[in-house]
Design an enzyme around this catalytic site. Structure first.
Site, PDB file in Angstrom:
ATOM      1  N   CYS A 125       0.669  -1.417   0.047  1.00  0.00           N
ATOM      2  CA  CYS A 125       0.246   0.245   0.085  1.00  0.00           C
ATOM      3  C   CYS A 125       0.564   1.605   0.160  1.00  0.00           C
ATOM      4  O   CYS A 125       0.290   2.410  -0.348  1.00  0.00           O
ATOM      5  CB  CYS A 125      -1.031  -0.158   1.247  1.00  0.00           C
ATOM      6  SG  CYS A 125      -1.890  -1.151   0.919  1.00  0.00           S
ATOM      7  N   HIS A 267      -3.559   7.001   2.396  1.00  0.00           N
ATOM      8  CA  HIS A 267      -4.258   6.202   1.762  1.00  0.00           C
ATOM      9  C   HIS A 267      -5.320   5.505   2.185  1.00  0.00           C
ATOM     10  O   HIS A 267      -5.426   5.755   2.957  1.00  0.00           O
ATOM     11  CB  HIS A 267      -2.950   5.005   2.079  1.00  0.00           C
ATOM     12  CG  HIS A 267      -3.544   4.004   1.604  1.00  0.00           C
ATOM     13  ND1 HIS A 267      -4.055   3.151   0.825  1.00  0.00           N
ATOM     14  CD2 HIS A 267      -3.538   2.271   2.493  1.00  0.00           C
ATOM     15  CE1 HIS A 267      -4.110   1.636   0.669  1.00  0.00           C
ATOM     16  NE2 HIS A 267      -3.834   1.665   2.456  1.00  0.00           N
ATOM     17  N   ASN A 297      -9.837   0.190  -1.479  1.00  0.00           N
ATOM     18  CA  ASN A 297      -8.740  -0.350  -1.024  1.00  0.00           C
ATOM     19  C   ASN A 297      -8.009  -0.141  -2.148  1.00  0.00           C
ATOM     20  O   ASN A 297      -7.999  -2.162  -2.386  1.00  0.00           O
ATOM     21  CB  ASN A 297      -8.331  -0.670   0.456  1.00  0.00           C
ATOM     22  CG  ASN A 297      -6.726  -0.778   1.007  1.00  0.00           C
ATOM     23  OD1 ASN A 297      -5.868  -0.226  -0.120  1.00  0.00           O
ATOM     24  ND2 ASN A 297      -6.236  -0.804   1.958  1.00  0.00           N
TER      25      ASN A 297
HETATM   26  O1  UT7 Z   1      -4.081  -0.647   3.241  1.00  0.00           O
HETATM   27  C1  UT7 Z   1      -3.315  -0.899   4.612  1.00  0.00           C
HETATM   28  C2  UT7 Z   1      -3.703  -2.163   5.500  1.00  0.00           C
HETATM   29  N1  UT7 Z   1      -4.545  -2.656   5.785  1.00  0.00           N
HETATM   30  C3  UT7 Z   1      -6.003  -2.010   6.448  1.00  0.00           C
HETATM   31  O2  UT7 Z   1      -5.454  -1.117   7.052  1.00  0.00           O
HETATM   32  C4  UT7 Z   1      -7.181  -2.433   6.984  1.00  0.00           C
HETATM   33  C5  UT7 Z   1      -6.610  -2.304   8.795  1.00  0.00           C
HETATM   34  N2  UT7 Z   1      -8.245  -2.763   9.190  1.00  0.00           N
HETATM   35  C6  UT7 Z   1      -9.886  -2.394   9.294  1.00  0.00           C
HETATM   36  O3  UT7 Z   1      -9.904  -1.376   8.634  1.00  0.00           O
HETATM   37  C7  UT7 Z   1     -10.515  -3.076  10.238  1.00  0.00           C
HETATM   38  O4  UT7 Z   1      -9.918  -3.508  11.553  1.00  0.00           O
HETATM   39  C8  UT7 Z   1     -11.391  -4.188   9.530  1.00  0.00           C
HETATM   40  C9  UT7 Z   1     -12.082  -3.247   8.105  1.00  0.00           C
HETATM   41  C10 UT7 Z   1     -10.346  -4.833   8.655  1.00  0.00           C
HETATM   42  C11 UT7 Z   1     -12.405  -4.842   9.857  1.00  0.00           C
HETATM   43  O5  UT7 Z   1     -12.483  -3.484  10.769  1.00  0.00           O
HETATM   44  P1  UT7 Z   1     -13.002  -3.522  12.723  1.00  0.00           P
HETATM   45  O6  UT7 Z   1     -14.208  -3.020  13.010  1.00  0.00           O
HETATM   46  O7  UT7 Z   1     -11.356  -3.973  12.923  1.00  0.00           O
HETATM   47  O8  UT7 Z   1     -13.469  -5.086  13.400  1.00  0.00           O
HETATM   48  P2  UT7 Z   1     -13.651  -6.124  13.278  1.00  0.00           P
HETATM   49  O9  UT7 Z   1     -11.715  -7.245  12.634  1.00  0.00           O
HETATM   50  O10 UT7 Z   1     -12.711  -6.267  15.115  1.00  0.00           O
HETATM   51  O11 UT7 Z   1     -14.617  -7.098  13.325  1.00  0.00           O
HETATM   52  C12 UT7 Z   1     -15.758  -6.708  14.378  1.00  0.00           C
HETATM   53  C13 UT7 Z   1     -16.684  -7.782  13.829  1.00  0.00           C
HETATM   54  C14 UT7 Z   1     -16.577  -9.450  14.229  1.00  0.00           C
HETATM   55  O12 UT7 Z   1     -17.469  -9.994  14.591  1.00  0.00           O
HETATM   56  P3  UT7 Z   1     -17.667 -10.731  16.062  1.00  0.00           P
HETATM   57  O13 UT7 Z   1     -15.738 -11.975  16.553  1.00  0.00           O
HETATM   58  O14 UT7 Z   1     -17.418  -9.280  16.397  1.00  0.00           O
HETATM   59  O15 UT7 Z   1     -18.851 -11.432  16.476  1.00  0.00           O
HETATM   60  C15 UT7 Z   1     -16.230  -9.907  12.647  1.00  0.00           C
HETATM   61  O16 UT7 Z   1     -16.258 -11.524  12.487  1.00  0.00           O
HETATM   62  O17 UT7 Z   1     -17.173  -7.920  12.867  1.00  0.00           O
HETATM   63  C16 UT7 Z   1     -17.165  -9.199  11.633  1.00  0.00           C
HETATM   64  N3  UT7 Z   1     -17.145  -9.019  10.240  1.00  0.00           N
HETATM   65  C17 UT7 Z   1     -17.714  -8.347   9.671  1.00  0.00           C
HETATM   66  N4  UT7 Z   1     -18.931  -8.717   9.495  1.00  0.00           N
HETATM   67  C18 UT7 Z   1     -20.058  -8.523   8.872  1.00  0.00           C
HETATM   68  C19 UT7 Z   1     -15.908  -9.078   9.589  1.00  0.00           C
HETATM   69  N5  UT7 Z   1     -15.309  -8.440   8.628  1.00  0.00           N
HETATM   70  C20 UT7 Z   1     -17.005  -8.863   8.581  1.00  0.00           C
HETATM   71  C21 UT7 Z   1     -17.970  -8.088   7.017  1.00  0.00           C
HETATM   72  N6  UT7 Z   1     -18.809  -8.237   7.708  1.00  0.00           N
HETATM   73  N7  UT7 Z   1     -17.246  -7.652   6.288  1.00  0.00           N
END
Ligand code: UT7
Length: 346
Positions: A125, A267, A297
Site C-alpha cells: 500500500c 492511503h 482500498n
Molecule cells: O491497506 C492498509 C492495510 N489495511 C488496513 O489498514 C485495514 C485495517 N483494518 C480495518 O480496516 C478493520 O480492522 C476492518 C475493516 C478489517 C475490520 O473492522 P473492525 O471494526 O476492526 O472489525 P473486527 O475485525 O474487530 O471484527 C468485528 C466483527 C467480528 O465479529 P465478532 O467476532 O465480533 O462476532 C468480525 O467477524 O465484525 C465481523 N466482521 C464482519 N461482519 C460483517 C468482519 N468483517 C465483516 C464483514 N461483514 N465484512
C-alpha cells in the site's frame, strides 16, 4: 535533453509532477453485490469502512492492463513535450503479471516507450510513495530526465473471495504520474519523501504461499496460503500511528507546518482510519480528500487515483499544498508533500 543543469542553490534538480492519469476496471461491485455471496451487509461495510462500491479486474485482466491504461492517460496529461522524453518507467505493484520477470518492461513496451529503463517496486500500500522516492532519486542522480511512475494492483487476485474481512475492503485500479527534472521551488516539485518499515510485523498482513520460503520448503503450498491474511485490528492501530508520525516528519522536512497543509491525501485504507489520522494531525474535514466510498482500498494505486479523482472533481486545485501519506503490509509507510501543479488529468 531539456535537463536543467542544477536545482536551486546549485543543488541537484527536483522531480516535478508534469502529468497524471488513473484507471479502474469498468462495472462497479456494490456492497449489495458482495452481500449476495458473503455473510455481510451494506450497513456493516459502510459503517466500518466507508466503502459503498469498488472496482475489480474482469476475467483475464492483469495488473499490466490497468497500468498501461493509467500510464497512457498520464502521458496524455503531460503532453508530448514531456511524454516523448520519458526515459524510465517505475511500476509500484505487489501483483505483478508473473512471478518473474518484473511487469514494468512489458508496460513500457506496450506504451511505445521503446527500450527505456523499467523495473518494479514492491511496497504494497506504500508503493506509490516508495516509487515516488525511487523516481525522484533517478531524476536527482541524473539517471533519468522524465520518469513515468505507475502504481497498479490487481489485489483482489490475492484476496480469498470467502474472507469477508478482506474481500469487502480491497479493490483494483491504477494511477500514474509523469515526473520531470525541474526546480525545487516550482509548482509540482516533490518535497522530501519520508519512508519507514518494520519487518518484525510482516505477519500482520501476508500471503504465506507462492514465494521462495514456501518453494524452498519442498512442500506444496497449503490450501489457502495463496491468499492474503490480515490481522485487521492490529493493522488498523499501526496504520494510524505510522501515517500520523510520517506525516509530521514529511511536513517538517519540507520546511512547513501542518497548518500550511491545504489537502490531505492519505492511503484510502478505511474511512475511520483516515478520520483518526486527520484528527491526530489537526487537519479539518474540508481539507481531507477521499474517494474510498467508490474505490475501496486499491493498494499501491490508492494515492494517485485519489489525486487524479480530486483534480478532476475540483477538490484539489493548482497551488494547494498536499500532504501524501500511506501505510501497509511490510510493514511499510511513507509521506511527502507536493504543491499541486496546474495539470489536467488525462
Ligand atoms: O491497506 C492498509 C492495510 N489495511 C488496513 O489498514 C485495514 C485495517 N483494518 C480495518 O480496516 C478493520 O480492522 C476492518 C475493516 C478489517 C475490520 O473492522 P473492525 O471494526 O476492526 O472489525 P473486527 O475485525 O474487530 O471484527 C468485528 C466483527 C467480528 O465479529 P465478532 O467476532 O465480533 O462476532 C468480525 O467477524 O465484525 C465481523 N466482521 C464482519 N461482519 C460483517 C468482519 N468483517 C465483516 C464483514 N461483514 N465484512
Amino acid at each position: 535533453m531539456n535537463r536543467p543543469l542544477e536545482g536551486a542553490g546549485g543543488g541537484p534538480p527536483a522531480s516535478v509532477i508534469a502529468g497524471i492519469g488513473a484507471y479502474v476496471p469498468p462495472n462497479p461491485v456494490t456492497n449489495h453485490d458482495l452481500s449476495l455471496r458473503l455473510d455481510t451487509s451494506d450497513e456493516w461495510i459502510r459503517s466500518r469502512t466507508g466503502i459503498s462500491s469498488r472496482h475489480m479486474v474482469l476475467p483475464g485482466q492483469a495488473t499490466s492492463d490497468l497500468a498501461v491504461e493509467a500510464g497512457r492517460r498520464a502521458l496524455e496529461s503531460a503532453g508530448p513535450e514531456h511524454a516523448e522524453g520519458v526515459d524510465a518507467v517505475v511500476l509500484a505493484t505487489t501483483t505483478p503479471d508473473r512471478a518473474c520477470p518484473a511487469t514494468a518492461p512489458e508496460v513500457a513496451w506496450r506504451l511505445g516507450l521503446g527500450t527505456v529503463a523499467a523495473f518494479d517496486v514492491s511496497a504494497v500500500c506504500s508503493g506509490f510513495l516508495y516509487g515516488l522516492a525511487t523516481a525522484t532519486g533517478l531524476i536527482t542522480a541524473g539517471t533519468a530526465d522524465r520518469v513515468l511512475l505507475i502504481a497498479a494492483d490487481a489485489f483482489t487476485t490475492l484476496v480469498d473471495p470467502r474472507d469477508r474481512s478482506t474481500a469487502v475492503i480491497f479493490a483494483d485500479g491504477a494511477g500514474a504520474v509523469v515526473l520531470r527534472a525541474g526546480r525545487p521551488d516550482e509548482p509540482g516539485a516533490v518535497g522530501p519523501v519520508v519512508l519507514g518499515s518494520d519487518g518484525s510485523l510482516a505477519g500482520l498482513l501476508e500471503v504465506p504461499g507462492g514465494g521462495s520460503r514456501q518453494r524452498a520448503s519442498g512442500e506444496p503450498a497449503r490450501p489457502g496460503d495463496e491468499f492474503l491474511r490480515m490481522a485487521g485490528r492490529d493493522t488498523y492501530r499501526h496504520a494510524v500511528e505510522r501515517m500520523a508520525d510520517a506525516s509530521r516528519r514529511a511536513v517538517k522536512a519540507a520546511g512547513c507546518g501542518l497548518a500550511d497543509i491545504d489537502r490531505l491525501a492519505a492511503h484510502q485504507a478505511n474511512a475511520r482510519i483516515l478520520t483518526t489520522v486527520a484528527e491526530h494531525l489537526g487537519i479539518p474535514e474540508d481539507r481531507r480528500l477521499s474517494n474510498i466510498d467508490r474505490n475501496g482500498n486499491t493498494v499501491a494505486a490508492s494515492i494517485p487515483l485519489l489525486l487524479a479523482d480530486s483534480a478532476t472533481d475540483g477538490s484539489l486545485t493548482a497551488g494547494h499544498r498536499v500532504l501524501l501519506t500511506a501505510f501497509g503490509a511490510g510493514l511499510a509507510w511513507g509521506a511527502a508533500t507536493v504543491q499541486w501543479p496546474d495539470v489536467k488529468p488525462g
